[in-house]
Design a protein around this motif. Structure first.
Motif, PDB file in Angstrom:
ATOM      1  N   ILE A 251      -0.508  -5.664   1.160  1.00 36.28           N
ATOM      2  CA  ILE A 251      -2.073  -5.770   1.113  1.00 36.28           C
ATOM      3  C   ILE A 251      -2.517  -6.869   0.248  1.00 36.28           C
TER       4      ILE A 251
ATOM      5  N   THR B 216      -4.231   2.516  -4.557  1.00 35.57           N
ATOM      6  CA  THR B 216      -5.750   1.937  -4.665  1.00 35.57           C
ATOM      7  C   THR B 216      -6.067   0.774  -3.717  1.00 35.57           C
ATOM      8  N   SER B 217      -7.145   0.847  -3.040  1.00 34.58           N
ATOM      9  CA  SER B 217      -7.624  -0.335  -2.107  1.00 34.58           C
ATOM     10  C   SER B 217      -8.167  -1.299  -2.886  1.00 34.58           C
TER      11      SER B 217
ATOM     12  N   SER C  13       0.770  -1.298   0.149  1.00 39.38           N
ATOM     13  CA  SER C  13       0.080   0.041   0.067  1.00 39.38           C
ATOM     14  C   SER C  13       0.980   1.212   0.132  1.00 39.38           C
TER      15      SER C  13
ATOM     16  N   ASP D   8      -9.667  -3.927  -1.723  1.00 45.77           N
ATOM     17  CA  ASP D   8     -10.826  -4.461  -1.152  1.00 45.77           C
ATOM     18  C   ASP D   8     -11.933  -3.468  -2.158  1.00 45.77           C
TER      19      ASP D   8
END
Length: 196
Positions: A118, A169-170, A112, A172
């Motif tokens: 991540i 960017t996540s 991240s 999730d």
């Protein structure tokens, strides 16, 4: 000798299987094949001391296969990795674009913006027209690939630095990717790609 080989053979074989299955990089896999070779030699000794010719001949053959694995991972592949790493390091100190080995896009941790892991990179899809990367396939969750969720991360959201792959960017927030139906492009939402 029989008792020693009866203990050494299964321990070495089990340890080597764990080392190679973990896919922790070229050198760990190469050392896994060295341990496999020790195991196959121990099995060969056990087969010879217990008059089990099938075990003896099978493990003589496996010793040859394991030695090829040692050469493949600690010889050839290690040299290729070293060459790619050296080119990347030299590019950082020259008046040229900084280089990154594309092979590192498979199996690298995805970080991240804060530097936290991540997910992990699984693969990348490149365009045939210009060789540019369209998207990075990222796995998250699960253990050793079991139960992981795949995501298509647009390349524009990826930052690559020497020995690091990052995104702000996540993952999730990305729609899970069907492992059997990767999108042809990410210009539109991946869930609409299946309708084309």
């Amino acid at each position: 000798m029989e008792e020693l080989s009866s203990w050494m053979a299964p321990i070495a074989t089990t340890l080597a299987a764990c080392m190679t299955a973990a896919n922790l990089g070229t050198r760990v896999t190469g050392w896994g094949f060295i341990v496999f070779t020790i195991g196959s030699l121990a099995w060969t000794t056990y087969g010879a001391t217990t008059d089990q010719s099938n075990l003896l001949w099978q493990n003589l053959f496996l010793t040859a296969v394991n030695l090829i694995g040692v050469w493949r991972w600690l010889g050839r592949q290690a040299r290729l990795d070293d060459g790619a790493r050296a080119a990347a390091e030299r590019s950082e100190h020259q008046n040229a674009p900084t280089l990154f080995p594309v092979s590192a896009l498979t199996g690298s941790p995805l970080l991240s913006a804060k530097g936290e892991t991540i997910g992990s990179t699984v693969d990348a899809m490149a365009r045939c027209s210009d060789g540019g990367i369209e998207y990075l396939v990222v796995g998250s969750g699960g253990v050793g690939g079991l139960g992981e969720t795949l995501h298509a991360l647009p390349w524009r959201d990826v930052t690559v630095e020497p020995e690091r792959v990052m995104t702000s960017t996540s993952i999730d927030g990305l729609k899970p990717l069907d492992p059997n139906h990767w999108p042809a492009r990410l210009g539109r939402r991946p869930d609409l790609e299946a309708r084309d």
